[in-house]
Design an enzyme around this catalytic site. Structure first.
Site, PDB file in Angstrom:
ATOM      1  N   TRP A  81     -22.791   6.642 -32.122  1.00  0.00           N
ATOM      2  CA  TRP A  81     -22.170   6.822 -30.800  1.00  0.00           C
ATOM      3  C   TRP A  81     -20.829   7.520 -30.928  1.00  0.00           C
ATOM      4  O   TRP A  81     -20.431   8.310 -30.088  1.00  0.00           O
ATOM      5  CB  TRP A  81     -22.002   5.470 -30.104  1.00  0.00           C
ATOM      6  CG  TRP A  81     -21.403   5.550 -28.728  1.00  0.00           C
ATOM      7  CD1 TRP A  81     -22.077   5.691 -27.554  1.00  0.00           C
ATOM      8  CD2 TRP A  81     -20.014   5.506 -28.378  1.00  0.00           C
ATOM      9  NE1 TRP A  81     -21.201   5.743 -26.487  1.00  0.00           N
ATOM     10  CE2 TRP A  81     -19.922   5.621 -26.963  1.00  0.00           C
ATOM     11  CE3 TRP A  81     -18.825   5.377 -29.102  1.00  0.00           C
ATOM     12  CZ2 TRP A  81     -18.707   5.615 -26.273  1.00  0.00           C
ATOM     13  CZ3 TRP A  81     -17.608   5.380 -28.422  1.00  0.00           C
ATOM     14  CH2 TRP A  81     -17.566   5.493 -27.027  1.00  0.00           C
ATOM     15  N   HIS A  82     -20.132   7.224 -32.047  1.00  0.00           N
ATOM     16  CA  HIS A  82     -18.802   7.782 -32.232  1.00  0.00           C
ATOM     17  C   HIS A  82     -18.820   9.253 -32.607  1.00  0.00           C
ATOM     18  O   HIS A  82     -17.824   9.954 -32.425  1.00  0.00           O
ATOM     19  CB  HIS A  82     -18.035   6.987 -33.287  1.00  0.00           C
ATOM     20  CG  HIS A  82     -17.524   5.677 -32.783  1.00  0.00           C
ATOM     21  ND1 HIS A  82     -18.296   4.545 -32.750  1.00  0.00           N
ATOM     22  CD2 HIS A  82     -16.317   5.334 -32.253  1.00  0.00           C
ATOM     23  CE1 HIS A  82     -17.582   3.551 -32.229  1.00  0.00           C
ATOM     24  NE2 HIS A  82     -16.382   3.994 -31.918  1.00  0.00           N
ATOM     25  N   GLY A  83     -19.918   9.703 -33.170  1.00  0.00           N
ATOM     26  CA  GLY A  83     -19.973  11.117 -33.530  1.00  0.00           C
ATOM     27  C   GLY A  83     -21.292  11.485 -34.170  1.00  0.00           C
ATOM     28  O   GLY A  83     -21.941  10.639 -34.788  1.00  0.00           O
TER      29      GLY A  83
END
Lengths: 468, 431
Positions: A320-322
């Protein structure tokens, strides 16, 4: 548009406040807020605003259908699934398609092409918000919202639109239609906003400068000490950037009568990794808990299944963060640590002196941020090796080589102090008036003005050779 | 309880008003007082609030322009920038001073800038290696933005360049000149290289003239060369402005004399060096770090006996305001760019017509370094053309063409003069 910009502070916010407070009645106030939020988003994404509007329409329609067919389980579920597919499809296409293509090409030797479209700002946040709304309607936790404007206001609400916190519809449902704006809330919101701005501009930005200067160059040039400095710099940058932004979002929400939940609870005073994740980006971790972990069975399953559930959650959290493997590695890193704590270390940590468990936690968190920061895995490997196998940073030009960082170094100490709840404790309860209250509020105002000065100062741009 | 509550409410209302006031004042100020045009301090035109255009909005330019314009125009903008820069400089200095007490040297045998700080240690001159300047007496302090300061003289210096860094560009320049030499066998070619702080590595205490030496050895034997070298600390502190990258009046005089000698002429003894007591000069390096605490003395060289005509881009007119300055008419405002105003701005082509038909015609390819002494050099020639390759497109609408120029101008000598940024820069290549 970002909160820490002159356009937001001196054009958008005063105009929005003026329009909002002049508008009579709840519906007109919501309309004003919605339109201003669209302007806010369109300022940075003049094209992709269409995507956000589509996302609103999608979940408004799907939620109505889910509710309409609530007595027909299959149809109700079908529309829920369609909504989730569309939301995740949008997110997947814009955020993960490139990552997917790169890995498939690498593994299978194919020549699939990437789309090279920019990632729409805030898509990770608003798709999760709209999904949570439809899911909660399906679960019958909230009544469906038939007023499209009200739902649209919730989704597009500019304080939390582009960087969270991820606000659940059920947390603001009542306030969307029945909120009351008060002077008390406004001033609390303004104070929160000012401190949030200071966190971002006064601490996060210099910390980011330290980390970027060291990491963006040739990391092989730096020794152990400098790389630890970069790690600490990034550790402080990411916290103050993110929590500062959350503070500003919560503060802005209050100015308009909304009360969002806290997103950070002084994570750097945590005494275990488990404790850390109860304090860091709370809105995301609870989202994954409620919409992924628990539906998978949570911890009410057999051990192997439980490990699988946790693995899925942390894999997805990382991703989700990258869209890069280092984020997945970061997620797995925390999965392993959490499992170790739950199975073995947790009891040991609870018996240790607080300072020991605190150091243990911080050490692991700093390492985790190094994994998070460096997307290039070969650079990550080099950096981690140099951090643990001593290599001197000293050289004959040492004092001058890093001179550009000097002005930022004192802010590390400020960051360490501000990571603790000392100011909150000194200020005391809201709604009271004491010397410490006034002193802290004055400090907030001073820091806000200082932030404005710094924002102007950073635009200093002398033309050295003008006609010369 | 009621009274306490009233005080709390009053306090909260005051906070609200203060907060809203902070938000409203900057834009109100711009609306009422109008926009500022120029910043002397930053040496540029200030960004103006943009007018809305759909295409610019969609490509994000309108938003960027709005942000920078608000930062340039809001109330107290200049003060805020100055304050920020001063704080940044102070922090840089203090942290450096603190860190300088740490044992930082890895190899005791390596020379370093701090050697100069220990006044009891001047090095053993018998064992000093070539280029080693550890015997120079200087203390340097970082000022931020890659600028350093020699504390004893307040001289600002820039990071040094290395030959390896600039070799490809130096090669381009020498090849360019050599090609011209071959193409124009009847013309005499001259290169004058002005060494500056960029040629000296104050941090590692090295001064080996490697850029100049490499450059000169790459040039054809038919090119006559000379340089204004930095061989001792005073060659920086005495001959260049402390706050600027240009040479000062002493440096200009020395440069004029050496260049004229190089060109085979005898420098005039009628050149006066004028120092203005009330015109402080704050140059490019000080402006880079926004440090206006120290000013150079400004002045100019003048030969009042010269009679000549001048043309700017082929239009007759004054090239500079030196005569105006000489009559006492000049701004005393802090931060005024005296170098440009007094010596003239950079333009594509300057022509000096001394009507001395028995003398040669000279072309000077230069940037800004020759501006203070152009007419003094030109006084030894008939026609002198000073050409700045950067501005032909801007001033003439087309790039400079040497063949066309040579076909329409009678040229006997060609001089290339400037510091490293002129010689190691493809923008100054002559096409």
């Amino acid at each position: 548009m970002v909160f820490s910009s002159y356009t937001f502070l001196f054009l958008f916010l005063p105009i929005t406040l003026c329009i909002y407070y002049i508008a009579p009645g709840r519906n007109l106030k919501n309309l004003a807020l919605f339109v201003c939020s669209l302007v806010f988003y369109a300022w940075g994404e003049p094209v992709y605003i269409v995507l956000m509007i589509f996302s609103i329409l999608n979940d408004y329609t799907m939620a109505r259908l889910v509710d309409h067919f609530k007595d027909h389980k299959f149809k109700s579920k079908l529309f829920l699934v369609i909504s989730i597919i569309i939301n995740l499809g949008l997110l997947g296409f814009f955020k993960y398609y490139g990552f997917f293509v790169e890995n498939v090409n690498s593994l299978l030797g194919l020549g699939l092409k990437q789309h090279n479209l920019a990632l729409p700002i805030g898509i990770s946040f608003y798709t999760f918000q709209t999904m949570s709304y439809t899911i909660d309607v399906y679960r019958r936790k909230i009544p469906v919202q038939k007023n499209m404007l009200t739902l649209a206001t919730y989704v597009a609400l500019f304080p939390q639109l582009i960087a969270g916190p991820i606000v659940r519809y059920k947390d603001v449902a009542h306030e969307l239609e029945h909120r009351k704006e008060t002077v008390k809330d406004f001033t609390e919101g303004a104070r929160r906003f000012m401190f949030g701005m200071a966190k971002k501009v006064i601490i996060a930005n210099p910390m980011g400068f330290i980390a970027d200067t060291i990491y963006n160059g040739d990391v092989t040039e730096h020794g152990t000490m400098i790389l630890w400095l970069a790690a600490i710099g990034f550790t402080l940058q990411i916290y103050f950037d993110f929590s500062g932004y959350s503070d500003m979002a919560i503060g802005l929400g209050k100015m308009f009568g909304f009360h969002f939940h806290e997103n950070f609870n002084y994570p750097y005073i945590a005494k275990s990794i488990t404790d850390f994740w109860r304090r860091w980006h709370i809105s995301l971790s609870t989202w994954f808990r409620d919409y992924l972990y628990i539906p998978l069975g949570g911890n009410r399953v057999k051990a192997l299944r439980w490990v699988f559930n946790l693995s899925v959650v942390w894999f997805v959290t990382g991703l989700w963060h990258g869209a890069s493997w280092n984020y997945v590695l970061w997620g797995i890193y925390y999965l392993v640590l959490l499992l170790l704590e739950k199975q073995l270390l947790g009891k040991i940590l609870s018996r240790l002196p607080r300072v020991v468990s605190h150091i243990y936690t911080l050490f692991l968190v700093v390492i985790g941020w190094v994994l998070f920061r460096l997307e290039d895995l070969s650079v990550l490997k080099t950096v981690l090796k140099k951090m643990f196998v001593y290599e001197s940073s000293l050289s004959s030009d040492f004092l001058f080589r890093y001179q550009s960082l000097y002005y930022a170094l004192p802010f590390i100490l400020l960051g360490l102090i501000a990571s603790t709840p000392i100011l909150k404790k000194l200020r005391g309860e809201e709604g009271t008036l004491s010397l410490s209250t006034v002193a802290i509020d004055v400090l907030g105002a001073v820091l806000f003005v200082l932030s404005i000065i710094i924002l102007a100062g950073e635009s200093f741009n002398p033309f050295i050779y003008y006609r010369f | 309880m009621g009274k306490a509550n009233r005080w709390v409410k009053f306090y909260q209302k005051s906070q609200m008003i203060l907060f809203i006031g902070i938000l409203i004042v900057p834009v109100f100020y711009v609306l009422i007082s109008g926009q500022n045009e120029v910043s002397q301090r930053e040496n540029r035109r200030l960004n103006q609030l943009p007018t809305f255009e759909v295409s610019q909005y969609f490509d994000g330019q309108f938003q960027l322009d709005m942000e920078v314009a608000l930062k340039d125009q809001s109330i107290g903008a200049q003060w805020m920038k100055t304050t920020y820069n001063a704080l940044k400089r102070a922090l840089t200095n203090q942290v450096y001073i603190g860190l300088s007490y740490l044992p930082y040297r890895e190899d005791e045998s390596m020379a370093s800038a701090n050697e100069g700080q220990d006044s009891d240690w001047k090095g053993d001159e018998n064992t000093v290696t070539p280029g080693d300047i550890s015997t120079w007496d200087y203390n340097i302090l970082p000022m931020g933005n890659d600028v350093l300061k020699i504390q004893s003289t307040n001289t600002l210096i820039m990071p040094s360049n290395t030959k390896d860094q600039w070799q490809p560009v130096l090669d381009n320049k020498s090849q360019n000149i050599n090609a011209l030499v071959s193409q124009y066998p009847d013309i005499e070619f001259y290169v004058y290289y002005i060494e500056t702080d960029h040629d000296v590595n104050f941090i590692e205490a090295l001064n080996n003239h490697e850029i100049r030496d490499y450059y000169f050895t790459s040039l054809s034997d038919r090119v006559n060369t000379d340089s204004q070298s930095v061989d001792k600390l005073e060659d920086i502190t005495d001959y260049f402005f402390a706050t600027d990258h240009h040479w000062n009046m002493a440096g200009q005089l020395r440069g004029y004399q050496r260049i004229v000698n190089l060109l085979g002429e005898i420098p005039s003894s009628n050149v006066d060096v004028v120092t203005l007591e009330d015109a402080g000069y704050i140059g490019s390096k000080a402006k880079k770090i926004d440090d206006f605490t120290y000013e150079d003395n400004f002045g100019y060289l003048i030969n009042r006996q010269l009679k000549y005509k001048t043309y700017v881009n082929d239009v007759e007119g004054p090239i500079n305001q030196k005569l105006t300055y000489d009559q006492g008419y000049y701004s005393k405002e802090q931060g005024v760019n005296h170098y440009a105003l007094c010596y003239g701005y950079d333009v594509a082509k300057l022509t000096y017509d001394f009507n001395q038909e028995d003398k040669d015609n000279l072309v000077i390819f230069a940037a800004s370094f020759s501006n203070p002494i152009n007419e003094l050099i030109a006084s030894h020639f008939n026609q002198t053309y000073v050409l700045d390759m950067r501005h032909f497109q801007r001033d003439y609408g087309e790039a400079f063409d040497m063949t066309t120029f040579m076909a329409t101008h009678d040229v006997d000598k060609v001089l290339f003069t400037g510091y490293y940024s002129f010689h190691a820069n493809d923008v100054f290549l002559v096409e």
